[in-house]
Design a protein around this motif. Structure first.
Motif, PDB file in Angstrom:
ATOM      1  N   UNK A 118       0.857  -1.180   0.000  1.00  0.00           N
ATOM      2  CA  UNK A 118       0.000   0.000   0.000  1.00  0.00           C
ATOM      3  C   UNK A 118       0.904   1.244   0.000  1.00  0.00           C
ATOM      4  N   UNK A 119       0.373   2.386   0.390  1.00  0.00           N
ATOM      5  CA  UNK A 119       1.116   3.640   0.265  1.00  0.00           C
ATOM      6  C   UNK A 119       2.398   3.662   1.085  1.00  0.00           C
ATOM      7  N   UNK A 120       2.382   3.011   2.217  1.00  0.00           N
ATOM      8  CA  UNK A 120       3.548   2.965   3.097  1.00  0.00           C
ATOM      9  C   UNK A 120       3.373   1.751   4.000  1.00  0.00           C
ATOM     10  N   UNK A 121       4.317   1.554   4.919  1.00  0.00           N
ATOM     11  CA  UNK A 121       4.174   0.477   5.891  1.00  0.00           C
ATOM     12  C   UNK A 121       4.874  -0.804   5.490  1.00  0.00           C
ATOM     13  N   UNK A 122       5.434  -1.498   6.487  1.00  0.00           N
ATOM     14  CA  UNK A 122       6.073  -2.793   6.268  1.00  0.00           C
ATOM     15  C   UNK A 122       5.971  -3.631   7.539  1.00  0.00           C
ATOM     16  N   UNK A 123       5.875  -4.931   7.344  1.00  0.00           N
ATOM     17  CA  UNK A 123       5.846  -5.900   8.440  1.00  0.00           C
ATOM     18  C   UNK A 123       7.255  -6.466   8.598  1.00  0.00           C
ATOM     19  N   UNK A 124       7.736  -6.502   9.842  1.00  0.00           N
ATOM     20  CA  UNK A 124       9.088  -6.955  10.126  1.00  0.00           C
ATOM     21  C   UNK A 124       9.024  -8.181  11.029  1.00  0.00           C
ATOM     22  N   UNK A 125       9.699  -9.242  10.626  1.00  0.00           N
ATOM     23  CA  UNK A 125       9.784 -10.456  11.435  1.00  0.00           C
ATOM     24  C   UNK A 125      11.240 -10.891  11.539  1.00  0.00           C
ATOM     25  N   UNK A 126      11.486 -11.866  12.395  1.00  0.00           N
ATOM     26  CA  UNK A 126      12.836 -12.401  12.545  1.00  0.00           C
ATOM     27  C   UNK A 126      13.713 -11.626  13.502  1.00  0.00           C
ATOM     28  N   UNK A 127      13.106 -10.785  14.330  1.00  0.00           N
ATOM     29  CA  UNK A 127      13.855  -9.956  15.264  1.00  0.00           C
ATOM     30  C   UNK A 127      13.142  -9.938  16.605  1.00  0.00           C
ATOM     31  N   UNK A 128      13.859 -10.257  17.670  1.00  0.00           N
ATOM     32  CA  UNK A 128      13.301 -10.244  19.020  1.00  0.00           C
ATOM     33  C   UNK A 128      13.687  -8.927  19.690  1.00  0.00           C
ATOM     34  N   UNK A 129      12.747  -8.016  19.782  1.00  0.00           N
ATOM     35  CA  UNK A 129      13.029  -6.689  20.330  1.00  0.00           C
ATOM     36  C   UNK A 129      13.261  -6.704  21.833  1.00  0.00           C
ATOM     37  N   UNK A 130      12.987  -7.820  22.482  1.00  0.00           N
ATOM     38  CA  UNK A 130      13.226  -7.894  23.928  1.00  0.00           C
ATOM     39  C   UNK A 130      14.694  -8.161  24.250  1.00  0.00           C
ATOM     40  N   UNK A 131      15.473  -8.496  23.239  1.00  0.00           N
ATOM     41  CA  UNK A 131      16.895  -8.774  23.437  1.00  0.00           C
ATOM     42  C   UNK A 131      17.727  -7.523  23.159  1.00  0.00           C
ATOM     43  N   UNK A 132      18.903  -7.478  23.747  1.00  0.00           N
ATOM     44  CA  UNK A 132      19.797  -6.340  23.540  1.00  0.00           C
ATOM     45  C   UNK A 132      20.165  -6.236  22.062  1.00  0.00           C
ATOM     46  N   UNK A 133      20.246  -4.993  21.564  1.00  0.00           N
ATOM     47  CA  UNK A 133      20.553  -4.766  20.156  1.00  0.00           C
ATOM     48  C   UNK A 133      21.861  -4.005  20.015  1.00  0.00           C
TER      49      UNK A 133
END
Length: 280
Positions: free
Chosen positions: A10-25
């Motif tokens: 669509x006009x914008x937006x993306x779905x992101x998977x494969x990343x655990x945001x609860x872990x240190x980056x």
């Protein structure tokens, strides 16, 4: 990192998977997420296990906490508000008009994060309108005119005591705190160059914009209403469908957003943080 990015189509937006945001980056991971955010304007991180501590930590990595006027934070937190609607609630839907969060501040926030806490099985989509695309699609003479205008912003229609969420707003589960300070006004250019991407975007819309400098109200309000209709045309809109365990972040400098209903009889709760304005 092994993240996968699926644009919405669509006009914008993306779905992101494969990343655990609860872990240190790492710094490189943070930079990659920020780059994706600037590119797609709305990111939906699926299959997360974040708690409120994790939401706060992520917000710090994305730029720190911005100001949140007129919301009371949840118990034990300073920077998290609950976007909440109980199953039996009958008050008007919160945030059902297009807006950019807190555009009436002297330094409006760069972005917003919403963490899914309780997602109904139907309804409750969030709509986003790409304001870079909306501006780019205009004819050149219209662009030039809009670049010359300064918008007057205020929270009075929403958060003043006589506003939408003021003294007459009863039976609402959200902790909204209206006040006289909502009547203050501030000005921002109607067209702004994004501080990180340099893209020209229409900034905010009718509602938080209450007038145009040098223009009579009788002329300004119809002008703003016509522009608002353009800003939210279907070709500029991304409809986001919520899932449990999802974190969404968006760029308030580049998109408008609004809530939708359709989940009567179900409880809906998201935890929200505000990302501070970009330095400089």
């Amino acid at each position: 990192m092994s993240l996968q990015v699926e644009p919405s189509g669509q006009a914008c937006g993306a779905r992101v998977t494969g990343l655990d945001l609860s872990q240190a980056m790492t710094a490189e991971q943070v930079a990659e997420i920020r780059a994706l955010w600037l590119e797609h304007k709305v990111l939906a991180f699926a299959e997360q296990t974040l708690d409120d501590d994790g939401l706060e930590a992520f917000t710090r990595l994305m730029g720190g906490f911005g100001e949140d006027p007129f919301f009371a934070p949840i118990a034990g937190r300073r920077n998290i508000a609950a976007i909440l609607r109980e199953a039996d609630e009958t008050s008007p839907l919160f945030a059902e008009n297009w807006h950019s969060d807190w555009s009436f501040l002297e330094r409006p926030p760069a972005g917003t994060c919403l963490l899914a806490i309780d997602i109904p099985p139907v309804g409750g989509d969030t709509l986003f309108a790409d304001q870079g695309a909306a501006f780019a699609a205009l004819p050149e003479d219209r662009k030039e005119h809009l670049r010359s205008l300064t918008a007057i912003h205020s929270a009075k229609l929403a958060y003043a005591p006589d506003g939408t969420y003021g003294d007459k707003d009863k039976g609402r589960s959200m902790a909204i705190r209206p006040g006289e300070s909502a009547r203050e006004t501030r000005t921002h250019p109607l067209v702004q160059q994004h501080p990180e991407t340099a893209e020209e975007c229409l900034f905010s819309t009718l509602g938080y914009i209450v007038g145009i400098e040098g223009m009579d109200e009788a002329e300004a309000i119809p002008f703003l209403a016509e522009l608002a209709a353009w800003q939210s045309r279907e070709e500029f809109v991304y409809r986001h469908h919520w899932e449990p365990d999802m974190l969404v972040m968006w760029d308030n400098r580049a998109v408008l957003h609004k809530a939708t209903g359709g989940y009567e009889g179900y409880r809906r709760e998201l935890h929200r943080t505000t990302i501070a304005a970009h330095p400089g």
